[in-house]
Design a protein around this motif. Structure first.
Motif, PDB file in Angstrom:
ATOM      1  N   SER A 165      52.228  33.950  41.909  1.00 43.70           N
ATOM      2  CA  SER A 165      50.906  33.551  42.408  1.00 43.70           C
ATOM      3  C   SER A 165      50.418  32.354  41.600  1.00 43.70           C
ATOM      4  O   SER A 165      50.981  32.023  40.549  1.00 43.70           O
ATOM      5  N   SER A 223      49.364  26.969  43.377  1.00 35.57           N
ATOM      6  CA  SER A 223      49.357  28.226  44.133  1.00 35.57           C
ATOM      7  C   SER A 223      49.899  27.965  45.530  1.00 35.57           C
ATOM      8  O   SER A 223      49.622  26.926  46.122  1.00 35.57           O
ATOM      9  N   LEU A 271      49.033  29.994  36.083  1.00 41.92           N
ATOM     10  CA  LEU A 271      48.138  29.641  34.977  1.00 41.92           C
ATOM     11  C   LEU A 271      48.448  30.482  33.738  1.00 41.92           C
ATOM     12  O   LEU A 271      48.365  30.015  32.599  1.00 41.92           O
ATOM     13  N   LEU A 272      48.804  31.726  34.002  1.00 40.62           N
ATOM     14  CA  LEU A 272      49.066  32.674  32.914  1.00 40.62           C
ATOM     15  C   LEU A 272      50.357  32.326  32.154  1.00 40.62           C
ATOM     16  O   LEU A 272      50.401  32.400  30.910  1.00 40.62           O
ATOM     17  N   ASP A 328      51.693  35.783  48.530  1.00 43.97           N
ATOM     18  CA  ASP A 328      51.327  35.138  47.271  1.00 43.97           C
ATOM     19  C   ASP A 328      52.519  34.395  46.705  1.00 43.97           C
ATOM     20  O   ASP A 328      53.669  34.814  46.855  1.00 43.97           O
ATOM     21  N   ASP A 341      45.203  22.768  36.497  1.00 35.77           N
ATOM     22  CA  ASP A 341      45.165  23.735  37.591  1.00 35.77           C
ATOM     23  C   ASP A 341      45.181  22.939  38.900  1.00 35.77           C
ATOM     24  O   ASP A 341      44.136  22.448  39.360  1.00 35.77           O
ATOM     25  N   ALA A 375      39.878  32.475  38.941  1.00 35.30           N
ATOM     26  CA  ALA A 375      41.191  32.613  38.303  1.00 35.30           C
ATOM     27  C   ALA A 375      41.385  31.628  37.152  1.00 35.30           C
ATOM     28  O   ALA A 375      42.049  31.950  36.159  1.00 35.30           O
ATOM     29  N   THR A 376      40.806  30.439  37.273  1.00 38.07           N
ATOM     30  CA  THR A 376      40.974  29.407  36.244  1.00 38.07           C
ATOM     31  C   THR A 376      40.545  29.923  34.865  1.00 38.07           C
ATOM     32  O   THR A 376      41.226  29.683  33.865  1.00 38.07           O
ATOM     33  N   THR A 393      47.641  32.429  40.050  1.00 40.60           N
ATOM     34  CA  THR A 393      47.080  33.023  38.835  1.00 40.60           C
ATOM     35  C   THR A 393      48.178  33.200  37.786  1.00 40.60           C
ATOM     36  O   THR A 393      47.986  32.866  36.610  1.00 40.60           O
ATOM     37  N   ASP A 394      49.346  33.687  38.214  1.00 40.14           N
ATOM     38  CA  ASP A 394      50.478  33.786  37.277  1.00 40.14           C
ATOM     39  C   ASP A 394      50.915  32.406  36.791  1.00 40.14           C
ATOM     40  O   ASP A 394      51.359  32.254  35.649  1.00 40.14           O
ATOM     41  N   GLU A 453      39.636  33.260  34.298  1.00 43.75           N
ATOM     42  CA  GLU A 453      40.032  34.672  34.162  1.00 43.75           C
ATOM     43  C   GLU A 453      41.293  34.833  33.302  1.00 43.75           C
ATOM     44  O   GLU A 453      41.383  35.726  32.460  1.00 43.75           O
ATOM     45  N   VAL A 454      42.270  33.952  33.507  1.00 45.42           N
ATOM     46  CA  VAL A 454      43.523  34.053  32.749  1.00 45.42           C
ATOM     47  C   VAL A 454      43.265  33.854  31.257  1.00 45.42           C
ATOM     48  O   VAL A 454      43.921  34.490  30.414  1.00 45.42           O
TER      49      VAL A 454
END
Ligand code: PLP
Length: 383
Positions: A58, A198, A63-64, A210, A174, A87-88, A60-61, A90-91
């Motif tokens: 995803s 993404s 970014l993680l 995703d 991002d 998400a930006t 989000t992943d 959140e990680v």
């Protein structure tokens, strides 16, 4: 109601290629890390102009992975914009690090390089009067910045990288919305030390579920991210050298993306034409989006500004035109971030944009008749 994003029109155009690619996966049966995954990574790296692409599960992943690979964690300050999808930031919080928000340039909606420099200096000087700092700032060390290519327009990478270099910060771009955009001859995703995108279905390049990918020229970082992607794997599956994730991209999604990537450059042109027609028709009616010289937006969204945004959206709805608000509340005012202690007024440009922004239908199949209909509906809604 006309569609806000028309994925059916895209499928109608690409159906034979998509089905051929999916059938190949069903035939070989390598559903996890099958050959399409490596093929896609090579194609995406070539498209983006970087040495390494690591696909993942995803945005989000995406970014993680780089933040985990870099060991970002408690005590680290990660500077980012509050005018973005959750998400930006959140990680950053998931890793125990602290988001330090920096206001946007109101013309581009992207993080303002001068404000970033002020924020880093204020944190180093422990001076919350020079820039609004989060609760607990006394214990934070500047570590990284996450820029966002909001609505598809690349953030101002050159001055942002200058600030990052001056302070030894890791810059993660991002590009979840910016993928396909261009900044001074370089592709979005290739503008920082690392870029993340993404493939959520509604993004400029979307799969059928995703998906995500990370881009970098740093071989060591790429290797670490490949390890994090599969449970911190070392020399083999049962050698774990770090704590990681299960963040692989499904082979079926890679196959779909390979088919869609073929048509992507043409789709970017179609989005650009639609945006140009919107801007010509809407000039004088609303504040139309700005694209600075030397940049190209991927037009993930066509977002405009108006004091009477809600009246426009209601009028559009009456005329069969959907509109959306990205984003109605900046992150520093979200309940999830109340503990950071930011007050209303901390980031005035982000707050004003959140009150006035609205997005119109945007996808490559928008016809001239469609954009004319939307423009006429905006005009009527304001009468
Ligand atoms: C969509 C998006 C993400 C998250 O991507 P997912 O694939 O939904 O996890 C992150 N950042 C921005 C700016 C996004 O628009």
């Amino acid at each position: 109601m006309m569609p806000f994003i028309d994925l059916a029109a895209q499928f109608a155009k690409l159906e034979p290629a998509i089905r051929r690619r999916m059938d190949a996966v069903l035939a070989h049966g390598k559903f996890i890390m099958g050959p399409e995954v490596a093929e896609l990574e090579a194609a995406l790296a070539a498209f983006t102009g970087v040495d390494h692409c690591v696909s993942c599960a995803s945005g989000t992943d995406a970014l993680l992975l780089p933040l985990m690979a870099k060991g970002v964690g408690p005590g680290d300050a990660v500077f980012t914009t509050p005018f973005t999808f959750i998400a930006t930031a959140e990680v950053v919080s998931l890793l125990g690090a602290t988001p330090v928000f920096v206001d946007i340039d109101p013309a581009t909606f992207n993080i303002d390089p001068a404000s970033l420099a002020r924020a880093v200096e204020a944190l180093k000087a422990r001076d919350p009067k020079a820039h609004p700092l989060p609760a607990g700032y006394e214990h934070l060390t500047p570590r990284a910045v996450v820029t966002v290519d909001l609505f598809g327009l690349p953030a101002d990478a050159d001055p942002l990288m200058d600030v990052a270099a001056a302070h030894g910060l890791f810059l993660l771009e991002d590009a979840a919305q910016g993928f396909g955009g261009v900044y001074k001859g370089r592709r979005a995703g290739a503008l920082g030390h690392c870029g993340a995108t993404s493939f959520f279905p509604a993004k400029p390049l979307g799969c059928y579920g995703d998906g995500g990918a990370v881009f970098t020229d740093d071989a060591e970082l790429a290797a670490a991210m490949r390890s994090v992607r599969v449970h911190g794997q070392g020399s083999n599956k049962y050698d774990n050298v770090r704590v990681g994730l299960n963040a692989r991209l499904d082979t079926l999604q890679a196959a779909i993306l390979l088919a869609k990537l073929e048509g992507f450059p043409e789709e970017l042109e179609a989005r650009d034409r639609a945006a140009t027609r919107y801007s010509a028709g809407l000039a004088g009616l609303v504040e139309t989006p700005v694209v600075p010289a030397g940049l190209r937006s991927a037009w993930a969204q066509y977002s405009a500004l108006h004091d009477e945004r809600d009246r426009i959206i209601a009028g559009l709805k009456d005329r069969g035109v959907p509109a959306m608000i990205y984003y109605p509340r900046p992150l520093h005012l979200q309940t999830a971030y109340a503990k950071l202690g930011y007050a209303e007024g901390a980031f005035p440009h982000s707050e004003r944009a959140a009150r006035r922004v609205f997005s119109l239908p945007m996808h490559p199949a928008l016809s001239e008749a469609d954009t004319d209909k939307v423009v006429a509906a905006v005009r009527e809604a304001l009468q």
